[in-house]
Design a protein around this motif. Sequence first.
Motif, PDB file in Angstrom:
ATOM      1  N   GLY A 156      -2.204 -10.251   1.342  1.00 51.86           N
ATOM      2  CA  GLY A 156      -1.760 -10.988   0.160  1.00 51.86           C
ATOM      3  C   GLY A 156      -0.308 -10.647  -0.134  1.00 51.86           C
ATOM      4  O   GLY A 156       0.216  -9.638   0.339  1.00 51.86           O
ATOM      5  N   HIS A 157       0.344 -11.528  -0.876  1.00 55.99           N
ATOM      6  CA  HIS A 157       1.743 -11.266  -1.245  1.00 55.99           C
ATOM      7  C   HIS A 157       1.968 -11.619  -2.710  1.00 55.99           C
ATOM      8  O   HIS A 157       1.304 -12.504  -3.257  1.00 55.99           O
ATOM      9  CB  HIS A 157       2.702 -12.113  -0.398  1.00 55.99           C
ATOM     10  CG  HIS A 157       2.596 -11.864   1.067  1.00 55.99           C
ATOM     11  ND1 HIS A 157       2.911 -10.652   1.661  1.00 55.99           N
ATOM     12  CD2 HIS A 157       2.209 -12.678   2.090  1.00 55.99           C
ATOM     13  CE1 HIS A 157       2.726 -10.743   2.971  1.00 55.99           C
ATOM     14  NE2 HIS A 157       2.287 -11.960   3.254  1.00 55.99           N
ATOM     15  N   ASN A 158       2.947 -10.964  -3.295  1.00 59.07           N
ATOM     16  CA  ASN A 158       3.417 -11.403  -4.601  1.00 59.07           C
ATOM     17  C   ASN A 158       4.913 -11.186  -4.692  1.00 59.07           C
ATOM     18  O   ASN A 158       5.571 -10.749  -3.738  1.00 59.07           O
ATOM     19  CB  ASN A 158       2.637 -10.741  -5.749  1.00 59.07           C
ATOM     20  CG  ASN A 158       3.240  -9.426  -6.205  1.00 59.07           C
ATOM     21  OD1 ASN A 158       3.974  -8.759  -5.478  1.00 59.07           O
ATOM     22  ND2 ASN A 158       2.926  -9.045  -7.410  1.00 59.07           N
ATOM     23  N   ILE A 168      10.169  -6.917  -5.173  1.00 57.44           N
ATOM     24  CA  ILE A 168       9.326  -6.396  -4.096  1.00 57.44           C
ATOM     25  C   ILE A 168       7.991  -7.124  -4.090  1.00 57.44           C
ATOM     26  O   ILE A 168       7.603  -7.752  -5.069  1.00 57.44           O
ATOM     27  CB  ILE A 168       9.052  -4.870  -4.241  1.00 57.44           C
ATOM     28  CG1 ILE A 168       8.367  -4.556  -5.581  1.00 57.44           C
ATOM     29  CG2 ILE A 168      10.333  -4.069  -4.107  1.00 57.44           C
ATOM     30  CD1 ILE A 168       7.906  -3.106  -5.714  1.00 57.44           C
ATOM     31  N   CYS A 169       7.299  -6.988  -2.964  1.00 57.45           N
ATOM     32  CA  CYS A 169       5.893  -7.398  -2.894  1.00 57.45           C
ATOM     33  C   CYS A 169       5.067  -6.156  -3.179  1.00 57.45           C
ATOM     34  O   CYS A 169       5.289  -5.096  -2.603  1.00 57.45           O
ATOM     35  CB  CYS A 169       5.550  -7.950  -1.511  1.00 57.45           C
ATOM     36  SG  CYS A 169       3.785  -8.315  -1.322  1.00 57.45           S
ATOM     37  N   LEU A 170       4.094  -6.300  -4.067  1.00 55.12           N
ATOM     38  CA  LEU A 170       3.307  -5.143  -4.482  1.00 55.12           C
ATOM     39  C   LEU A 170       2.039  -4.930  -3.670  1.00 55.12           C
ATOM     40  O   LEU A 170       1.311  -3.973  -3.918  1.00 55.12           O
ATOM     41  CB  LEU A 170       2.929  -5.280  -5.958  1.00 55.12           C
ATOM     42  CG  LEU A 170       3.946  -4.724  -6.945  1.00 55.12           C
ATOM     43  CD1 LEU A 170       3.381  -4.814  -8.348  1.00 55.12           C
ATOM     44  CD2 LEU A 170       4.304  -3.283  -6.615  1.00 55.12           C
ATOM     45  N   PHE A 171       1.739  -5.805  -2.725  1.00 56.09           N
ATOM     46  CA  PHE A 171       0.562  -5.525  -1.891  1.00 56.09           C
ATOM     47  C   PHE A 171       0.807  -4.174  -1.215  1.00 56.09           C
ATOM     48  O   PHE A 171       1.929  -3.902  -0.764  1.00 56.09           O
ATOM     49  CB  PHE A 171       0.369  -6.640  -0.861  1.00 56.09           C
ATOM     50  CG  PHE A 171      -0.994  -6.606  -0.221  1.00 56.09           C
ATOM     51  CD1 PHE A 171      -2.057  -7.296  -0.780  1.00 56.09           C
ATOM     52  CD2 PHE A 171      -1.216  -5.865   0.932  1.00 56.09           C
ATOM     53  CE1 PHE A 171      -3.320  -7.248  -0.204  1.00 56.09           C
ATOM     54  CE2 PHE A 171      -2.476  -5.817   1.518  1.00 56.09           C
ATOM     55  CZ  PHE A 171      -3.529  -6.513   0.945  1.00 56.09           C
ATOM     56  N   PRO A 172      -0.229  -3.314  -1.139  1.00 54.88           N
ATOM     57  CA  PRO A 172      -0.001  -1.952  -0.645  1.00 54.88           C
ATOM     58  C   PRO A 172       0.770  -1.911   0.683  1.00 54.88           C
ATOM     59  O   PRO A 172       0.419  -2.608   1.639  1.00 54.88           O
ATOM     60  CB  PRO A 172      -1.413  -1.393  -0.494  1.00 54.88           C
ATOM     61  CG  PRO A 172      -2.184  -2.096  -1.563  1.00 54.88           C
ATOM     62  CD  PRO A 172      -1.600  -3.493  -1.613  1.00 54.88           C
ATOM     63  N   ASN A 173       1.798  -1.103   0.680  1.00 53.65           N
ATOM     64  CA  ASN A 173       2.639  -0.828   1.855  1.00 53.65           C
ATOM     65  C   ASN A 173       3.513  -1.999   2.299  1.00 53.65           C
ATOM     66  O   ASN A 173       4.082  -1.957   3.392  1.00 53.65           O
ATOM     67  CB  ASN A 173       1.789  -0.330   3.038  1.00 53.65           C
ATOM     68  CG  ASN A 173       1.065   0.960   2.701  1.00 53.65           C
ATOM     69  OD1 ASN A 173       1.668   1.887   2.154  1.00 53.65           O
ATOM     70  ND2 ASN A 173      -0.224   1.018   2.981  1.00 53.65           N
ATOM     71  N   HIS A 174       3.659  -3.008   1.481  1.00 54.18           N
ATOM     72  CA  HIS A 174       4.545  -4.115   1.851  1.00 54.18           C
ATOM     73  C   HIS A 174       5.989  -3.922   1.386  1.00 54.18           C
ATOM     74  O   HIS A 174       6.896  -4.535   1.921  1.00 54.18           O
ATOM     75  CB  HIS A 174       4.027  -5.442   1.267  1.00 54.18           C
ATOM     76  CG  HIS A 174       2.866  -6.002   2.023  1.00 54.18           C
ATOM     77  ND1 HIS A 174       2.490  -7.324   1.945  1.00 54.18           N
ATOM     78  CD2 HIS A 174       2.005  -5.415   2.891  1.00 54.18           C
ATOM     79  CE1 HIS A 174       1.431  -7.520   2.720  1.00 54.18           C
ATOM     80  NE2 HIS A 174       1.114  -6.378   3.287  1.00 54.18           N
ATOM     81  N   TYR A 175       6.191  -3.098   0.372  1.00 55.80           N
ATOM     82  CA  TYR A 175       7.527  -3.067  -0.250  1.00 55.80           C
ATOM     83  C   TYR A 175       8.616  -2.555   0.692  1.00 55.80           C
ATOM     84  O   TYR A 175       9.799  -2.808   0.453  1.00 55.80           O
ATOM     85  CB  TYR A 175       7.498  -2.261  -1.543  1.00 55.80           C
ATOM     86  CG  TYR A 175       7.453  -0.758  -1.328  1.00 55.80           C
ATOM     87  CD1 TYR A 175       6.257  -0.128  -1.031  1.00 55.80           C
ATOM     88  CD2 TYR A 175       8.608   0.009  -1.411  1.00 55.80           C
ATOM     89  CE1 TYR A 175       6.202   1.226  -0.818  1.00 55.80           C
ATOM     90  CE2 TYR A 175       8.559   1.377  -1.200  1.00 55.80           C
ATOM     91  CZ  TYR A 175       7.358   1.984  -0.902  1.00 55.80           C
ATOM     92  OH  TYR A 175       7.322   3.327  -0.688  1.00 55.80           O
ATOM     93  N   SER A 233       9.335  -3.550   3.691  1.00 50.38           N
ATOM     94  CA  SER A 233      10.035  -4.676   4.314  1.00 50.38           C
ATOM     95  C   SER A 233      10.129  -5.877   3.376  1.00 50.38           C
ATOM     96  O   SER A 233      11.011  -6.709   3.534  1.00 50.38           O
ATOM     97  CB  SER A 233       9.334  -5.089   5.611  1.00 50.38           C
ATOM     98  OG  SER A 233       8.000  -5.472   5.360  1.00 50.38           O
ATOM     99  N   MET A 234       9.229  -5.977   2.406  1.00 50.98           N
ATOM    100  CA  MET A 234       9.254  -7.135   1.503  1.00 50.98           C
ATOM    101  C   MET A 234       9.976  -6.761   0.219  1.00 50.98           C
ATOM    102  O   MET A 234       9.365  -6.366  -0.792  1.00 50.98           O
ATOM    103  CB  MET A 234       7.844  -7.630   1.206  1.00 50.98           C
ATOM    104  CG  MET A 234       7.126  -8.115   2.459  1.00 50.98           C
ATOM    105  SD  MET A 234       5.597  -8.983   2.086  1.00 50.98           S
ATOM    106  CE  MET A 234       6.216 -10.516   1.415  1.00 50.98           C
ATOM    107  N   ARG A 235      11.294  -6.860   0.273  1.00 54.82           N
ATOM    108  CA  ARG A 235      12.111  -6.509  -0.884  1.00 54.82           C
ATOM    109  C   ARG A 235      13.432  -7.257  -0.804  1.00 54.82           C
ATOM    110  O   ARG A 235      13.889  -7.601   0.278  1.00 54.82           O
ATOM    111  CB  ARG A 235      12.344  -5.007  -0.940  1.00 54.82           C
ATOM    112  CG  ARG A 235      13.086  -4.470   0.274  1.00 54.82           C
ATOM    113  CD  ARG A 235      12.977  -2.980   0.402  1.00 54.82           C
ATOM    114  NE  ARG A 235      13.514  -2.312  -0.766  1.00 54.82           N
ATOM    115  CZ  ARG A 235      13.249  -1.032  -1.074  1.00 54.82           C
ATOM    116  NH1 ARG A 235      12.444  -0.323  -0.325  1.00 54.82           N
ATOM    117  NH2 ARG A 235      13.786  -0.474  -2.118  1.00 54.82           N
TER     118      ARG A 235
HETATM  119 CU   LIG Z   1       3.374  -8.804   0.766  1.00 55.30          CU
END
Ligand SMILES: [Cu+2]
Length: 182
Positions: free
Chosen positions: A101-103, A165-172, A174-176
């Motif tokens: 999932g992403h946010n 950032i993306c708050l899905f666990p461990n995404h931040y 690279s997703m920032r």
């Molecule tokens: Cu994500």
Amino acid sequence: MKYLFTIIIGGLLFSACDNGGDKNTRGSTADTGRLAKATDKPTAIATHNNPAIESEPVNNRIVLTANDRMQYSDTLFKVKAGEKISLKLTNIGKMPKNSMGHNFTLLKTGTDITKFASDGMRFRDRGYIPPAMKDSVIAHTPLVGPGESAQITFVIKNKGYYDFICLFPNHYGSMRGKIIAE
Ligand SMILES: [Cu+2]
């Protein structure tokens, strides 16, 4: 041109951290795939003579996608402070929401991103926003699964540099990205 911007920003992040930045976290930058150490210091791209930032158009309509490789489609936006911003996030991936999932979460300047994201992992039922730090959030979307979109509107009152950032666990890692409000 966006790729060029990202490469320049990635390079700046990399060199900023080499000078004693936060060495605890590292991740792959979204578009280049090269390793860069993450930093929550606004100085990373806060260089006003950076041509990539100067030439980024001001636009309060943000359209963002996220994919199965933990990437946002763009990592730099420039908006007008004090005016309504609309943001649409679409998950263009195929993997299930509970594994990919992403946010989009926009944080106040000075927020400890590493602490925010790692504390947040324990609060799945709250969209991974740690209750003790919820005041650090300017705006956020819900988590979106494959093919889903979320649209929000918000205002950034003050000019400055803001991390998202993306708050899905461990995404931040690279997703920032950054939103510059001017
Ligand atoms: Cu994500």
